[in-house]
Design a protein around this motif. Structure first.
Motif, PDB file in Angstrom:
ATOM      1  N   ARG A 132       0.827  -1.202   0.000  1.00  0.00           N
ATOM      2  CA  ARG A 132       0.000   0.000   0.000  1.00  0.00           C
ATOM      3  C   ARG A 132       0.856   1.244   0.000  1.00  0.00           C
ATOM      4  O   ARG A 132       1.944   1.263   0.540  1.00  0.00           O
ATOM      5  CB  ARG A 132      -0.924   0.005   1.201  1.00  0.00           C
ATOM      6  CG  ARG A 132      -2.272  -0.615   0.809  1.00  0.00           C
ATOM      7  CD  ARG A 132      -3.198  -0.637   1.963  1.00  0.00           C
ATOM      8  NE  ARG A 132      -2.868  -1.761   2.810  1.00  0.00           N
ATOM      9  CZ  ARG A 132      -3.689  -2.231   3.750  1.00  0.00           C
ATOM     10  NH1 ARG A 132      -4.839  -1.663   3.959  1.00  0.00           N
ATOM     11  NH2 ARG A 132      -3.349  -3.256   4.487  1.00  0.00           N
ATOM     12  N   GLY A 192       2.937 -11.977  19.751  1.00  0.00           N
ATOM     13  CA  GLY A 192       3.531 -11.304  18.597  1.00  0.00           C
ATOM     14  C   GLY A 192       4.068  -9.917  18.871  1.00  0.00           C
ATOM     15  O   GLY A 192       4.293  -9.129  17.957  1.00  0.00           O
ATOM     16  N   ARG A 197      -6.325  -8.770  19.009  1.00  0.00           N
ATOM     17  CA  ARG A 197      -6.469  -7.314  18.908  1.00  0.00           C
ATOM     18  C   ARG A 197      -6.972  -6.871  17.548  1.00  0.00           C
ATOM     19  O   ARG A 197      -7.691  -5.892  17.441  1.00  0.00           O
ATOM     20  CB  ARG A 197      -5.138  -6.638  19.218  1.00  0.00           C
ATOM     21  CG  ARG A 197      -4.008  -7.089  18.311  1.00  0.00           C
ATOM     22  CD  ARG A 197      -2.708  -6.384  18.643  1.00  0.00           C
ATOM     23  NE  ARG A 197      -1.585  -7.036  18.007  1.00  0.00           N
ATOM     24  CZ  ARG A 197      -0.853  -7.990  18.570  1.00  0.00           C
ATOM     25  NH1 ARG A 197      -1.117  -8.359  19.805  1.00  0.00           N
ATOM     26  NH2 ARG A 197       0.143  -8.545  17.913  1.00  0.00           N
ATOM     27  N   GLN A 215       4.040 -15.219   8.698  1.00  0.00           N
ATOM     28  CA  GLN A 215       3.510 -14.860  10.012  1.00  0.00           C
ATOM     29  C   GLN A 215       1.996 -15.041  10.028  1.00  0.00           C
ATOM     30  O   GLN A 215       1.433 -15.627  10.943  1.00  0.00           O
ATOM     31  CB  GLN A 215       3.891 -13.407  10.263  1.00  0.00           C
ATOM     32  CG  GLN A 215       3.533 -12.871  11.598  1.00  0.00           C
ATOM     33  CD  GLN A 215       4.083 -11.458  11.756  1.00  0.00           C
ATOM     34  OE1 GLN A 215       4.765 -10.914  10.878  1.00  0.00           O
ATOM     35  NE2 GLN A 215       3.792 -10.857  12.882  1.00  0.00           N
ATOM     36  N   HIS A 216       1.332 -14.506   9.025  1.00  0.00           N
ATOM     37  CA  HIS A 216      -0.095 -14.771   8.864  1.00  0.00           C
ATOM     38  C   HIS A 216      -0.204 -15.810   7.752  1.00  0.00           C
ATOM     39  O   HIS A 216       0.141 -15.526   6.618  1.00  0.00           O
ATOM     40  CB  HIS A 216      -0.846 -13.499   8.495  1.00  0.00           C
ATOM     41  CG  HIS A 216      -0.722 -12.445   9.548  1.00  0.00           C
ATOM     42  ND1 HIS A 216      -0.990 -12.702  10.868  1.00  0.00           N
ATOM     43  CD2 HIS A 216      -0.366 -11.153   9.481  1.00  0.00           C
ATOM     44  CE1 HIS A 216      -0.796 -11.599  11.568  1.00  0.00           C
ATOM     45  NE2 HIS A 216      -0.406 -10.644  10.755  1.00  0.00           N
ATOM     46  N   PHE A 220      -0.236   0.921  12.657  1.00  0.00           N
ATOM     47  CA  PHE A 220       0.693   0.722  13.766  1.00  0.00           C
ATOM     48  C   PHE A 220       1.209  -0.711  13.729  1.00  0.00           C
ATOM     49  O   PHE A 220       0.524  -1.614  13.238  1.00  0.00           O
ATOM     50  CB  PHE A 220      -0.027   0.963  15.096  1.00  0.00           C
ATOM     51  CG  PHE A 220      -0.328   2.418  15.362  1.00  0.00           C
ATOM     52  CD1 PHE A 220       0.573   3.205  16.046  1.00  0.00           C
ATOM     53  CD2 PHE A 220      -1.514   2.987  14.929  1.00  0.00           C
ATOM     54  CE1 PHE A 220       0.298   4.540  16.291  1.00  0.00           C
ATOM     55  CE2 PHE A 220      -1.793   4.315  15.164  1.00  0.00           C
ATOM     56  CZ  PHE A 220      -0.886   5.102  15.851  1.00  0.00           C
ATOM     57  N   SER A 221       2.395  -0.906  14.258  1.00  0.00           N
ATOM     58  CA  SER A 221       2.893  -2.278  14.327  1.00  0.00           C
ATOM     59  C   SER A 221       2.112  -3.017  15.395  1.00  0.00           C
ATOM     60  O   SER A 221       1.433  -2.415  16.228  1.00  0.00           O
ATOM     61  CB  SER A 221       4.368  -2.277  14.673  1.00  0.00           C
ATOM     62  OG  SER A 221       4.536  -1.937  16.021  1.00  0.00           O
ATOM     63  N   GLY A 222       2.207  -4.339  15.364  1.00  0.00           N
ATOM     64  CA  GLY A 222       1.446  -5.170  16.293  1.00  0.00           C
ATOM     65  C   GLY A 222       1.631  -4.752  17.739  1.00  0.00           C
ATOM     66  O   GLY A 222       0.673  -4.669  18.504  1.00  0.00           O
ATOM     67  N   ARG A 228      -4.458   0.238  11.664  1.00  0.00           N
ATOM     68  CA  ARG A 228      -3.726  -0.757  10.886  1.00  0.00           C
ATOM     69  C   ARG A 228      -2.318  -0.313  10.552  1.00  0.00           C
ATOM     70  O   ARG A 228      -1.485  -1.116  10.170  1.00  0.00           O
ATOM     71  CB  ARG A 228      -4.502  -1.160   9.643  1.00  0.00           C
ATOM     72  CG  ARG A 228      -4.498  -0.213   8.491  1.00  0.00           C
ATOM     73  CD  ARG A 228      -4.995  -0.893   7.212  1.00  0.00           C
ATOM     74  NE  ARG A 228      -6.398  -1.310   7.300  1.00  0.00           N
ATOM     75  CZ  ARG A 228      -6.785  -2.543   7.547  1.00  0.00           C
ATOM     76  NH1 ARG A 228      -5.912  -3.499   7.722  1.00  0.00           N
ATOM     77  NH2 ARG A 228      -8.067  -2.827   7.615  1.00  0.00           N
TER      78      ARG A 228
HETATM   79  N1  LIG Z   1      -0.311  -4.445   3.430  1.00  0.00           N
HETATM   80  C1  LIG Z   1       0.136  -3.571   4.342  1.00  0.00           C
HETATM   81  N2  LIG Z   1      -0.034  -2.278   4.126  1.00  0.00           N
HETATM   82  C2  LIG Z   1       0.399  -1.379   5.027  1.00  0.00           C
HETATM   83  N3  LIG Z   1       0.996  -1.687   6.148  1.00  0.00           N
HETATM   84  C3  LIG Z   1       1.173  -2.979   6.411  1.00  0.00           C
HETATM   85  C4  LIG Z   1       0.745  -3.983   5.531  1.00  0.00           C
HETATM   86  N4  LIG Z   1       1.044  -5.181   6.031  1.00  0.00           N
HETATM   87  C5  LIG Z   1       1.608  -4.917   7.182  1.00  0.00           C
HETATM   88  N5  LIG Z   1       1.688  -3.589   7.422  1.00  0.00           N
HETATM   89  C6  LIG Z   1       2.236  -2.941   8.567  1.00  0.00           C
HETATM   90  O1  LIG Z   1       3.487  -3.515   8.817  1.00  0.00           O
HETATM   91  C7  LIG Z   1       3.752  -3.530  10.193  1.00  0.00           C
HETATM   92  C8  LIG Z   1       4.088  -4.906  10.656  1.00  0.00           C
HETATM   93  O2  LIG Z   1       3.071  -5.702  10.141  1.00  0.00           O
HETATM   94  P1  LIG Z   1       3.017  -7.227  10.336  1.00  0.00           P
HETATM   95  O3  LIG Z   1       1.853  -7.697   9.571  1.00  0.00           O
HETATM   96  O4  LIG Z   1       4.350  -7.810  10.019  1.00  0.00           O
HETATM   97  O5  LIG Z   1       2.767  -7.367  11.865  1.00  0.00           O
HETATM   98  P2  LIG Z   1       1.452  -7.080  12.653  1.00  0.00           P
HETATM   99  O6  LIG Z   1       0.495  -8.140  12.409  1.00  0.00           O
HETATM  100  O7  LIG Z   1       1.015  -5.694  12.413  1.00  0.00           O
HETATM  101  O8  LIG Z   1       1.962  -7.166  14.107  1.00  0.00           O
HETATM  102  P3  LIG Z   1       2.484  -8.447  14.882  1.00  0.00           P
HETATM  103  O9  LIG Z   1       3.816  -8.768  14.365  1.00  0.00           O
HETATM  104  O10 LIG Z   1       2.526  -7.999  16.263  1.00  0.00           O
HETATM  105  O11 LIG Z   1       1.511  -9.520  14.590  1.00  0.00           O
HETATM  106  C9  LIG Z   1       2.504  -2.935  10.830  1.00  0.00           C
HETATM  107  O12 LIG Z   1       2.731  -1.560  10.987  1.00  0.00           O
HETATM  108  C10 LIG Z   1       1.463  -3.193   9.817  1.00  0.00           C
HETATM  109  O13 LIG Z   1       0.403  -2.303   9.973  1.00  0.00           O
END
Ligand SMILES: Nc1ncnc2c1ncn2[C@@H]1O[C@H](COP(=O)(O)OP(=O)(O)OP(=O)(O)O)[C@@H](O)[C@H]1O
Ligand SMILES: Nc1ncnc2c1ncn2[C@@H]1O[C@H](COP(=O)(O)OP(=O)(O)OP(=O)(O)O)[C@@H](O)[C@H]1O
Ligand SMILES: [Mg+2]
Ligand SMILES: [Mg+2]
Lengths: 365, 321, 306, 549
Positions: free
Chosen positions: B321, D453, D363, D101-102, D424-426, D422
């Protein structure tokens, strides 16, 4: 951090898209052997060139604001209400019944009463699909499509068999009492000494539509209910976690949505025709979908998109009236505008974003 | 209702359901791949026009059919460009396509034929004729089976048989082939397909291309099978009914057959009994006309549970994005 | 110059707008004159179109369709020097000519023909929308049919309840087939563009059909029994020819005035037997003489006359 | 720009042949520089750890290696050969497999269908499925990776879903396996099982890259470890030559307390009294089979257990939103008053008014509206509070003021209340949720998986705030699958198994071993027979990995 300045996102992108749509339209006009320049001229002149043109443009705008808001409100709760057409038709029935059967001495009393009638009928027509969605899981898209057909049948029956004055050929109700005549914008302008838009259908409903935009804005972004609507629309499990009741919100949202669509009737039925016609809605319910989506479901966006469609409607009408260009060209132009500003907007946005990003990076280093 | 009447009503239902079935399957491919399509109506309309126009000019319904597919595919391509390549809003794109078809068909028709958007009527060989299946006439007198075979199964245009064949074919493609597996996966979770090294874009384009072909068949059937030429707006909302049937069918091919048959049947019954008398009350024609829609709502509310669309449906696949 | 305004169905609606257009074209061909024409886009435009035309000095201004009635009533007094002609309804203003057709009379004759041509004793009627104007066609037809075959049966279907009802040849064709299945062997279509489908299906099924508004006999030569023509073209032609001297008041375009007729031409000559012709002539004479009263209203679900 | 990787301890063996070598990889997402000029060398046949704060760029880097994202700059060498990895197909062919991770699984497909997706042998499915079934059986035997090939993914527990992901990679004959936070959703036992599998793979000469937030795991299993911070690679060291404290400091850029520093509890009157709570879900499965416990003011009751044994249902029921269609019985007393279990007064809003705060297990699905701005999320669930109303409208100024304060107090970064959740980091998302619930000063705080996480900096912080709440005389119910977390935070520990509480222990009088046995349903008197004599039905069926890929 945003990829590009907000003004580029909300103004520049749509403008370029609009320009592209117009360019392709010009090609289409050329292809059918007409002059694009003449066409554009006629449209702009006819829709915006005089207070007269504006009077029509704003009349159509009013219609589209109501149906656009209806779609937008439902959309925030993740409900796709395609039933604006039927709800607006039923709103017309509500207005007609109120105005024909209640003794209303003056428009200032008739207007609020008619608004209630319109909103109630529109809302009632949205309630069944909403209830079916909330309680029985029937998909609201199907049920609202079906209810459009059922509304048409109902109106057909009521007009032909009940409301039609005896002996009339026209499947339409009798004229509403003179006392309920809404002030046209012309009259209002004349009252303050301005000669504006004579013989145009735009009337006080236009201001009601603007007020509706404001109220919807307050509802969605400033009220608790709006907060709950948006929360439910974005995530149902989260909404439940927060103590929001989905069934209640779905019902209330659709009631508001249907009510807004129904309210369109004060403009076209009460304000313009002053009687209920069989085909009073004329597709405004469907245009509302495009208006809401293009306006990004924000009241300001909805208003601007409604204005754009009002312009296309009136300008296009003028085009078909006064040139030999077939009226279907307008539908094509509308389609292109919807396509480029609504669906292909990333075609413009993505290169723009890249441009702004590289500009910024150059600025940074 | 006697047996012969039942056969006639079913026969009518088959004709009425065919365009719905084709459009419904078209939508099925597209939506199973995660691309929502409310532009079925527009594609059918465009196909109806191009097929009628070409069939009239060339005198061949087959060339007309090809042209119908081409017309519908052109709109599919626009939809793909908007909703796949440029990750736009699929609903808006669909709405635009409906408008575009509605305007373009008349504009082109008027330019070419000058009949206000109509095409001239197709005569003789310009239309798809009815096919009499082998032994249909000799078997007609066999009790029960005979009329079913001769009057219900036999005597439709080729496109009807194609449409019915498309149901098992679609089922087979969807659930028994690699393409189908990937198609279903991309509609459920495009990232799973992407990380498996398969192009999401290509799959989705393939799906909407098939959607274009089937809408092309549907439109051609309307204009060159059921009627003899194009009349503006002749799809008359059938694309939306097909969409409703698709949701009703929960995006499954055999259910689609059942759902569209139900719509066809309800309409055929309403056609047959325009003034249904129930005891002392006669239902007005307006409500008999709306009966299929009313019954749909009742059936949906009463018997069909929640329809869960493909999970990634309606959302463009955005990686960065 | 004269002007012509078409109703929402548009100039090429295969129905009375198209007939009006034909009249205007004939006037141009015969007189070499020119005229303005407008097609309605929406309800709100009616008044606009009327006023704008009046202001450009067009005279007379002809409009098709009862839907203009209400608006014309308010607009006509504002332009006392302009003549208006409205087709299909009566507007009581000093500068308006109201042209009304007795569709029921023409349809009565079509009914008589259908009754004579029918072998099964069952005939059909397919209307566009279930609205009063179409009831005139339906009721006249049924009454004419019953006059010849009192024990016969008229099947009635309507296409739909939305604007699509006038543009759905597929449904028209399907209704025709359904009526055929119930024994109908002559089907009368008063359904605009949907009627094309009715005529087509009838031809495909090898039964007869009756066209409407303009002469549609040529669509399926030998298979269209007749067309109940409504000479809107003549009304327009006459109004254009009269120019500013247009006679106001009600202009009744009935059978006697040749406003409505059943078309007989080379395409259907073979279908019209001498006894049929005789029946037509007799009925026409009686109608003209006022001996037959045609009731063109529906009460409830059936025609009042039946 | 990129700082040269710090020289701490010994560098990984430079001479060993590298399975993977990254040179100068950079990647930006729009304005966000996710990776900046990264070098990384992973020797063949080793397990290589990668750690870093949330948002440091670990996942991005690995996704680039797997061909999911295209790098802006840089070079990738696989087994010494330069390779342009333009899509995942190329990566797969080069022998790279990745467990995201997902998870990237199709929820309504069977295991088998997921395995063959994209690796089918021909245009028809049947032969591919048959072959995969055979291969799967073999893999299951070789690596103890048992899953029912015909189950659909949504029926599987998270742990089993992960197995499917690993099997997917092995089915494609991956030599280099990347795992992105694989243990975030696993129970300790499952994690141990996973590590045994990884060691087995390593023994076969496969190379493994492991991203994790858990230093214990890094120390336990990796050969080398690399540390990322804000898009840069700040260090690569041999695991044997470093320590958790040192790694934590490298990651966060400051000293981190890895042990929780907490005073003994000082319990007061009972706040929550639960008696004989039962819940049967809408499929008729008994999820809670008579739960009773008390929590007093000023104490933390930890609930340990393998996920899927009713903890989720317990939290949801206490929070006021049991799954639709479930039947409940029993009594809940809050500060002595009985709470409604059914009816309109049993909803989440009413519970909040009663002074129950709730940090939900997930969350992203429950705790936040991801598209709402941070400030809007700060009012989520409390949006009907009088102080947030102004006449008919909401008092957004008040909410924003609170948001600013909470974000300050909880050090949420970036400190921008207008940013959508969305973005913010996890870890920071979790801080927003915890802040919202704790700052209301609830009498009882329900906490589910508070640090899943989340990076260690944030974990330290969240733990500290939970203990502070307890010290302020409030009751806390903590549900976690992390035994370490339970042991270090709780004042009392209850172990749940199959909808029952198997027993209570005090943290300083028990061991992970004892708790582990209880979690498996083994008491001193032997395993409890299930009511129906069968193992718990559809274990963990309702558990999902947080968020969706
Ligand atoms: N498609 C995306 N577009 C914008 N930002 C993203 C996207 N995917 C992930 N992010 C951002 O990247 C960062 C890390 O994301 P990531 O998916 O790796 O972990 P998370 O699920 O947010 O957190 P956690 O690691 O705690 O599960 C976050 O700030 C998330 O919002
Ligand atoms: N698809 C994406 N589109 C846009 N930005 C992204 C995307 N994925 C990640 N980012 C951004 O890149 C940065 C690095 O994210 P990444 O997911 O690599 O972090 P991470 O180290 O894996 O974090 P976590 O520990 O939370 O998993 C984040 O700050 C995020 O904003
Ligand atoms: Mg990550
Ligand atoms: Mg993470």
């Amino acid at each position: 951090m945003d990829k590009m300045p907000k003004w580029a996102d909300v103004i520049l992108t749509p403008l370029i898209s609009l320009f592209l749509a117009m360019a392709i339209s010009a090609l289409v006009i050329l292809a059918i052997g007409e002059s694009p320049w003449l066409a554009l001229n006629t449209m702009v002149e006819g829709a915006l060139g005089s207070s007269y043109g504006w009077g029509f443009t704003l009349y159509y705008t009013t219609n589209f604001v109501f149906t656009g808001l209806a779609v937008a409100v439902a959309y925030h709760a993740s409900l796709f209400n395609i039933g604006g057409e039927g709800q607006a038709a039923m709103g017309g029935l509500g207005v007609a019944l109120v105005l024909l059967y209640l003794p209303l001495p003056h428009w200032s009393i008739a207007l609020p009463v008619a608004m209630i009638g319109a909103a109630l009928f529109g809302a009632a027509w949205a309630l069944i699909p909403a209830w079916l969605q909330a309680k029985r899981g029937s998909h609201i898209v199907i049920t609202t499509i079906m209810f459009n057909f059922i509304a048409a049948a109902t109106l057909n029956y009521v007009l032909v068999n009940i409301l039609r004055p005896p002996g009339s050929m026209d499947p339409s109700s009798a004229r509403f009492p003179e006392a309920t005549h809404l002030p046209a914008l012309t009259d209002m302008a004349a009252a303050i000494g301005i000669d504006w838009g004579r013989n145009t259908p735009v009337n006080i409903s236009f201001f009601v539509a603007i007020a509706a935009c404001l109220l919807v804005w307050l509802l969605i972004w400033r009220s608790r209910l709006g907060y709950e609507i948006r929360a439910l629309g974005r995530s149902e499990p989260a909404a439940i976690y927060a103590g929001i009741k989905p069934v209640r919100i779905i019902l209330v949202t659709m009631l508001i949505s249907g009510g807004l669509a129904g309210m369109m009737a004060i403009n076209n039925v009460m304000g313009e025709a002053e009687r209920l016609l069989l085909n009073a809605v004329e597709g405004a319910g469907f245009i509302g979908i495009a208006v809401a989506l293009m306006g990004r479901n924000h009241p300001v966006g909805v208003f601007l998109a409604a204005l754009l469609f009002g312009f296309l409607y009136q300008g296009g009408g003028e085009l078909a009236l006064w040139t030999s260009i077939p009226r279907e060209l307008i539908i094509v132009i509308q389609a292109l505008v919807i396509l480029f500003t609504g669906a292909l907007d990333n075609m413009v946005r993505m290169p723009l974003e890249r441009l702004f990003l590289s500009l910024r990076q150059r600025g940074d280093s | 209702m006697d047996f012969a009447t039942a056969i006639q009503i079913l026969d009518s239902a088959v004709r009425l359901m065919t365009p719905l079935l084709l459009a419904c399957l078209a939508g099925l491919y597209s939506e199973r791949s995660g691309v929502f399509d409310i532009g079925l109506e527009g594609k059918m309309l465009m196909a109806a026009f191009t097929s009628a126009a070409v069939a009239f000019v060339t005198g061949s319904p087959w060339l007309g059919l090809l042209a119908g597919i081409a017309g519908s595919m052109a709109l599919s391509l626009i939809h793909g460009l908007a909703s796949i390549t440029f990750m736009g809003n699929q609903l808006i794109s669909g709405v635009a396509i409906n408008f575009l078809a509605s305007g373009m068909t008349v504009l082109l028709g008027q330019k070419i034929f000058g009949l206000g958007g109509r095409t001239p009527s197709l005569t003789g060989g310009g239309r798809f004729g009815e096919i009499t299946l082998p032994f249909a006439d000799s078997l007609r007198n066999v009790p029960f089976i005979g009329p079913i075979y001769a009057d219900l199964i036999s005597g439709h245009t080729i496109l009807v048989y194609v449409a019915f064949l498309c149901v098992p074919l679609t089922w087979w493609v969807l659930f028994r082939t690699r393409f189908g597996l990937r198609l279903r996966a991309v509609g459920e979770n495009p990232a799973s397909v992407d990380t498996a090294g398969v192009s999401v874009t290509r799959l989705r384009f393939a799906a909407i291309a098939i959607c274009g072909i089937l809408c092309g068949l549907a439109g051609a059937y309307l204009a060159t099978g059921l009627s003899a030429g194009f009349v503006k707006e002749m799809t008359a909302g059938r694309g939306f009914i097909a969409l409703a049937a698709l949701i009703f069918a929960k995006w499954r091919p055999w259910n689609a057959l059942f759902a569209t048959f139900l719509f066809g049947l309800l309409e055929a019954i309403a056609n047959r009994y325009p003034n249904l008398e129930i005891g002392p009350i006669t239902i007005p024609s307006m409500f008999m006309n709306a009966l299929p829609y009313i019954l749909t709502v009742i059936i949906l509310a009463g018997f069909v549970g929640r329809a869960i669309p493909p999970r990634a449906g309606g959302e463009p696949y955005v990686k960065e994005r | 110059d004269p002007a012509l305004i078409y109703d929402l169905g548009g100039k090429f609606d295969k129905s009375f707008n198209e007939a009006a257009y034909t009249g205007a074209v004939r006037w141009v061909e015969e007189t070499g004159g020119s005229y303005k024409e407008l097609e309605m886009q929406s309800e709100a435009q009616r008044e606009q179109a009327l006023r704008r035309l009046a202001e450009t000095g067009a005279n007379p201004i002809v409009m098709t369709g009862f839907a203009f009635g209400d608006v014309l009533n308010t607009v006509a007094p504002d332009y006392p020097d302009t003549k208006f002609a409205i087709i299909d309804t009566i507007v009581d203003q000093p500068n308006v000519q109201s042209v009304v057709f007795t569709e029921a009379e023409g349809s009565y004759l079509a009914g008589v023909m259908a009754a004579t041509a029918s072998k099964t004793g069952t005939v059909g009627f397919v209307g566009g929308m279930d609205v009063p104007l179409i009831h005139r066609f339906e009721c006249g037809y049924a009454q004419g049919f019953k006059a010849v075959r009192p024990d016969g049966n008229v099947l009635v279907n309507y296409i739909g309840t939305t604007a699509a009802a006038w543009n759905d040849p597929v449904k028209g064709g399907e209704l025709a087939k359904a009526q055929k299945a119930q024994g109908a062997d002559v089907i009368y279509a008063a359904a605009g563009g949907s009627g094309i489908g009715v005529l087509q299906a009838a031809a495909d099924e090898g039964i007869l059909s009756v066209g409407v508004d303009s002469n549609q006999n040529h669509l399926h030569p030998g298979q269209v029994l007749t067309s109940m023509v409504k000479r809107v073209d003549n009304a327009v032609f006459d109004a254009f020819s009269a120019g500013a001297d247009l006679e106001t008041g009600v202009k009744l375009m009935n059978l006697a005035a040749a406003g409505v007729a059943v078309a007989i031409d080379d395409n259907n000559k073979a279908l019209v037997t001498p006894e049929m012709q005789a029946a037509i002539d007799e009925a026409a004479a009686k109608i003209t003489a006022g001996q037959i009263k045609i009731v063109d209203q529906k009460s409830g679900n059936s025609c009042a006359a039946q | 720009m990129a700082a040269a990787a710090q020289q701490i301890g010994g560098r990984p063996d430079e001479a060993a042949p590298a399975a993977i070598e990254l040179r100068g990889i950079s990647k930006a997402f729009g304005p966000v520089q996710a990776n900046r000029n990264i070098d990384l060398k992973v020797p063949k046949g080793t397990i290589h750890g990668i750690i870093g704060e949330n948002g440091a760029g670990k996942s991005t880097l690995m996704s680039i290696l797997y061909g999911f994202y295209k790098p802006d700059r840089g070079q990738i060498l696989v087994n010494g050969q330069a390779l342009t990895i333009s899509d995942s197909q190329t990566a797969i062919r080069a022998g790279i497999g990745m467990v995201f991770q997902h998870f990237k699984l199709v929820q309504n497909f069977t295991v088998l269908e997921n395995i063959i997706l994209g690796a089918e042998d021909g245009a028809l499915l049947r032969p591919s499925l048959a072959k995969a079934r055979g291969v799967l059986k073999q893999l299951a035997k070789d690596y103890q990776l048992n899953v029912d090939p015909d189950e659909t993914i949504e029926e599987l527990s998270v742990g089993h879903q992960q197995r499917v992901e690993i099997l997917k990679a092995l089915y494609r004959q991956a030599d280099i396996l990347i795992l992105d936070e694989p243990t975030g959703v696993l129970t300790p036992a499952e994690a141990d099982h996973l590590f045994r599998i990884l060691e087995g793979l390593k023994a076969e000469g496969k190379t493994i890259i492991l991203i994790t937030h858990k230093l214990r795991e890094i120390m336990e299993i990796t050969d080398n470890v690399s540390v990322m911070r804000r898009g840069e690679m700040v260090a690569s060291v041999r695991t044997a030559e470093t320590s958790p404290e040192e790694l934590a400091e490298l990651m966060v850029g400051r000293k981190v307390l890895l042990e929780i520093d907490k005073a003994p509890a000082n319990p007061g009157a009972p706040v929550l009294e639960v008696r004989d709570l039962k819940l049967v879900d809408d499929e008729g499965v008994e999820r809670l089979r008579g739960i009773s416990f008390d929590i007093r003011a000023g104490e933390i009751l930890g609930i340990a257990g393998v996920s899927g044994n009713g903890q989720t249902q317990l939290l949801e029921l206490l929070g006021g939103y049991p799954e639709k269609g479930s039947k409940v019985s029993g009594t809940i007393r809050m500060n002595g008053e009985v709470l409604d279990l059914t009816g309109t007064k049993s909803d989440a809003a009413t519970r909040r008014r009663r002074g129950i705060g709730h940090v939900p297990e997930d969350r992203q699905v429950e705790g936040l509206i991801m598209d709402f701005a941070a400030w809007e999320n700060v009012a989520f669930g409390y949006h009907d509070k009088p102080e947030y109303q102004r006449g008919l409208l909401m008092n957004n100024a008040a909410i924003k003021a609170d948001a600013g304060k909470y974000m300050e107090d909880f050090d949420v970064r970036p400190r921008d209340p207008n940013l959508a959740a969305r973005n913010f980091s996890g870890g920071n998302q979790q801080k927003i949720v915890v802040a919202r619930e704790i700052e209301r000063n609830p009498d009882l705080l329900l906490v589910g998986q508070p640090t899943r996480g989340v990076d260690i900096g944030a974990i330290e912080f969240i733990h500290k705030r939970i203990v502070e709440l307890r010290d302020a005389g409030k009751a806390v119910l903590l549900v976690s699958v992390e035994l370490d977390e339970i042991l270090s935070l709780s004042d009392r520990i209850a172990v749940m198994f199959d909808g029952r509480i198997m027993g209570e222990r005090l943290p300083d009088q028990t061991t992970t071993g004892e708790l582990g046995l209880l979690m498996a349903g083994v008491t001193e008197t032997g395993p409890v027979p299930d009511a129906a004599g069968t193992p718990p039905a559809r274990q963990q069926g309702t558990d999902r990995p947080e968020g969706r890929g």
